[in-house]
Write a protein that holds these residues in place. Structure first.
Motif, short mmCIF file in Angstrom:
data_model
loop_
_atom_site.label_atom_id
_atom_site.label_comp_id
_atom_site.label_asym_id
_atom_site.label_seq_id
_atom_site.Cartn_x
_atom_site.Cartn_y
_atom_site.Cartn_z
N MET A 1 40.99 38.93 45.45
CA MET A 1 40.13 40.11 45.44
C MET A 1 40.67 41.21 46.36
N LEU A 2 41.28 40.81 47.47
CA LEU A 2 41.73 41.81 48.42
C LEU A 2 42.87 42.66 47.89
N ASP A 3 43.56 42.18 46.83
CA ASP A 3 44.62 43.02 46.27
C ASP A 3 44.06 44.20 45.51
N LEU A 4 42.74 44.22 45.28
CA LEU A 4 42.07 45.36 44.64
C LEU A 4 41.22 46.14 45.64
N ALA A 5 41.59 46.05 46.91
CA ALA A 5 40.75 46.64 47.96
C ALA A 5 40.52 48.13 47.75
N GLY A 6 41.54 48.86 47.32
CA GLY A 6 41.39 50.31 47.14
C GLY A 6 40.31 50.68 46.14
N PRO A 7 40.45 50.25 44.86
CA PRO A 7 39.42 50.63 43.89
C PRO A 7 38.06 50.01 44.17
N LEU A 8 38.02 48.77 44.68
CA LEU A 8 36.73 48.14 44.95
C LEU A 8 36.00 48.84 46.09
N ARG A 9 36.76 49.29 47.07
CA ARG A 9 36.13 50.03 48.17
C ARG A 9 35.49 51.31 47.63
N GLU A 10 36.16 51.97 46.70
CA GLU A 10 35.58 53.18 46.10
C GLU A 10 34.32 52.85 45.31
N TRP A 11 34.36 51.75 44.55
CA TRP A 11 33.17 51.36 43.78
C TRP A 11 32.00 51.06 44.71
N ILE A 12 32.25 50.40 45.83
CA ILE A 12 31.19 50.09 46.79
C ILE A 12 30.59 51.38 47.35
N GLU A 13 31.45 52.32 47.73
CA GLU A 13 30.96 53.59 48.28
C GLU A 13 30.16 54.37 47.25
N GLU A 14 30.51 54.22 45.96
CA GLU A 14 29.77 54.90 44.89
C GLU A 14 28.51 54.14 44.49
N GLY A 15 28.31 52.93 45.03
CA GLY A 15 27.13 52.14 44.70
C GLY A 15 27.17 51.52 43.32
N ARG A 16 28.36 51.31 42.77
CA ARG A 16 28.47 50.74 41.43
C ARG A 16 28.14 49.25 41.42
N ASP A 17 27.63 48.78 40.28
CA ASP A 17 27.52 47.35 40.02
C ASP A 17 28.84 46.89 39.39
N PHE A 18 29.36 45.76 39.87
CA PHE A 18 30.60 45.23 39.30
C PHE A 18 30.68 43.74 39.55
N ALA A 19 31.60 43.09 38.87
CA ALA A 19 31.88 41.67 39.07
C ALA A 19 33.37 41.50 39.28
N VAL A 20 33.73 40.54 40.14
CA VAL A 20 35.14 40.27 40.44
C VAL A 20 35.46 38.84 40.04
N ALA A 21 36.50 38.69 39.22
CA ALA A 21 37.03 37.38 38.85
C ALA A 21 38.30 37.16 39.67
N THR A 22 38.35 36.04 40.41
CA THR A 22 39.48 35.75 41.28
C THR A 22 40.07 34.40 40.91
N VAL A 23 41.39 34.33 40.78
CA VAL A 23 42.06 33.05 40.57
C VAL A 23 41.95 32.25 41.86
N VAL A 24 41.34 31.06 41.76
CA VAL A 24 41.14 30.23 42.95
C VAL A 24 41.98 28.96 42.94
N ALA A 25 42.55 28.61 41.79
CA ALA A 25 43.42 27.43 41.71
C ALA A 25 44.32 27.56 40.50
N VAL A 26 45.52 27.01 40.61
CA VAL A 26 46.51 27.08 39.54
C VAL A 26 47.09 25.69 39.34
N GLY A 27 47.25 25.29 38.08
CA GLY A 27 47.91 24.03 37.77
C GLY A 27 49.01 24.25 36.76
#
Length: 398
Positions: A1-27
């Motif tokens: 998620m932190l690799d999208l810090a720039g756009p997500l920070r803007e969305w938070i400041e704008e008060g947008r609703d959003f969902a984040v999908a993060t890869v948590v494991a790889v096989g």
């Protein structure tokens, strides 16, 4: 998620609703590592990627579903013989993806679906996770080092709980399993943050190391790694462009002010006029720094490489012909460089691509740096039989 810090920070400041999908494991073989993320806002805007295209559509739909339901969930995607191109990874691997909804920049929840006695606890946990996520995204957007540890597998009620960790050991948020768990998570997260590494760790609820207990995804956001290019020549100009493209903070250093100019290196982050060895002694380097010596002049190369080969950096390469390489090695030995130190030198610099132009040479150097970083061989994939996607590994000097 932190690799999208720039756009997500803007969305938070704008008060947008959003969902984040993060890869948590790889096989097996998978195109994106843990920490890769796709974010979808309520208006359908998407940024990022979790698979390079294989399962993006299905994950996009799950993000919209999470926004409707207000629930954090983990979904596994893998190869399916029956429907490989629907939601399966056709490369044959598997990925686990955690989808977290945010409402106006705060993790969403459906309070009306829980008993009144649980509402306060759920609200407190959601608010704590929100504070940690917001603080981590803000720090990452400012290029400040920070780690975010989130529960991706564990007891009911802890999924998605988050702990922000800073290099000095301070933290925000909590995992909801008590102070011992938070302390253990903080120690493990700091170890990954120190190397700029993202990965999973296993903990038990009492804070001990136990593979059967709790799984955390620790995402590290650190300032870009440094590439220092010594020698303000045409080949350096092409390498600066390649380094910038790969995400390095690029510095050009040369003792000759007539060549080390902004006009010649417009894409460099820094241009330094100084003797290379003197600059290397006074500047900061770390285990992710790459040093590219393009001066191929003994009066610069020998004192510079004598310093460089004793630093715990990721890569040291030097340009020159085979004859130059042999003469340089002899001079370095005479200067007191040990055989072990000399073995770290990549010279002649770059992979054998048959490169001739500055641009082609820059590609060959960049390719060698990438191979060294990830343990690649530099050999063609055709007919090799080797895995295309290697597991992420801790950065190590080479």
């Amino acid at each position: 998620m932190l690799d999208l810090a720039g756009p997500l920070r803007e969305w938070i400041e704008e008060g947008r609703d959003f969902a984040v999908a993060t890869v948590v494991a790889v096989g097996g073989s998978a195109p994106r590592p843990p920490g890769a993320a796709l974010a979808v806002s309520a208006d359908g805007t998407a940024v990022g990627s979790v698979s390079g295209g294989c399962v993006e559509g299905a994950v996009y739909d799950l993000c919209l579903q999470a926004l409707r339901d207000g629930e954090t969930l983990v979904e596994r995607f893998g190869y399916s013989d029956e429907d490989a191109f629907a939601v399966g990874l056709t490369c044959g691997g598997t990925i686990d993806v955690m989808i977290t909804p945010f409402a106006g920049g705060r993790p969403a929840g459906k309070a009306e679906r829980v008993e009144k006695a649980d509402r306060a606890d759920r609200a407190e946990k959601a608010a704590r996770a929100a504070r940690a996520a917001r603080a981590a995204l803000a720090a990452a957007a400012r290029s400040e080092p920070v780690a975010l540890a989130r529960v991706v597998r564990g007891p009911s009620g802890l999924l998605g709980q988050a702990l922000l960790v800073r290099p000095d050991g301070s933290s925000d948020g909590g995992l909801g399993g008590g102070p011992d768990l938070d302390r253990a998570a903080l120690d493990r997260a700091r170890a990954l943050l120190d190397t700029g590494h993202t990965g999973t760790v296993e903990l038990s609820e009492d804070g001990s190391h136990c593979p059967g207990g709790l799984t955390l995804l620790v995402e590290s956001a650190v300032p870009p790694p440094r590439m220092i290019v010594f020698g303000a020549i045409d080949f350096a100009a092409a390498l600066v462009r390649a380094g910038a493209f790969l995400g390095y903070h690029v510095t050009v250093c040369d003792a000759r002010p007539v060549f080390a100019t902004r006009a010649r290196f417009p894409q460099a982050d820094e241009i330094v006029v100084d003797w290379p060895d003197r600059y290397l002694r006074r500047t900061e380097t770390d285990g992710r720094t790459v040093l590219c010596v393009l001066t191929h002049d003994a009066k610069f190369d020998i004192p510079l490489l004598t310093e460089a080969l004793r630093l715990p950096v990721a890569y040291v390469g030097a340009m020159g012909s085979r004859r130059t390489h042999e003469d340089r090695n002899r001079r370095l030995r005479d200067a007191g460089v040990s055989e072990r130190e000399l073995a770290r030198l990549r010279s002649p610099i770059g992979l054998d691509l048959g490169a001739r132009t500055p641009e082609e040479t820059a590609v060959s150097i960049a390719a060698e740096i990438i191979a060294a970083r990830h343990g690649g061989t530099g050999a063609p994939l055709t007919g090799s039989g080797r895995p295309i996607h290697r597991p992420a590994r801790e950065p190590q000097p080479v």
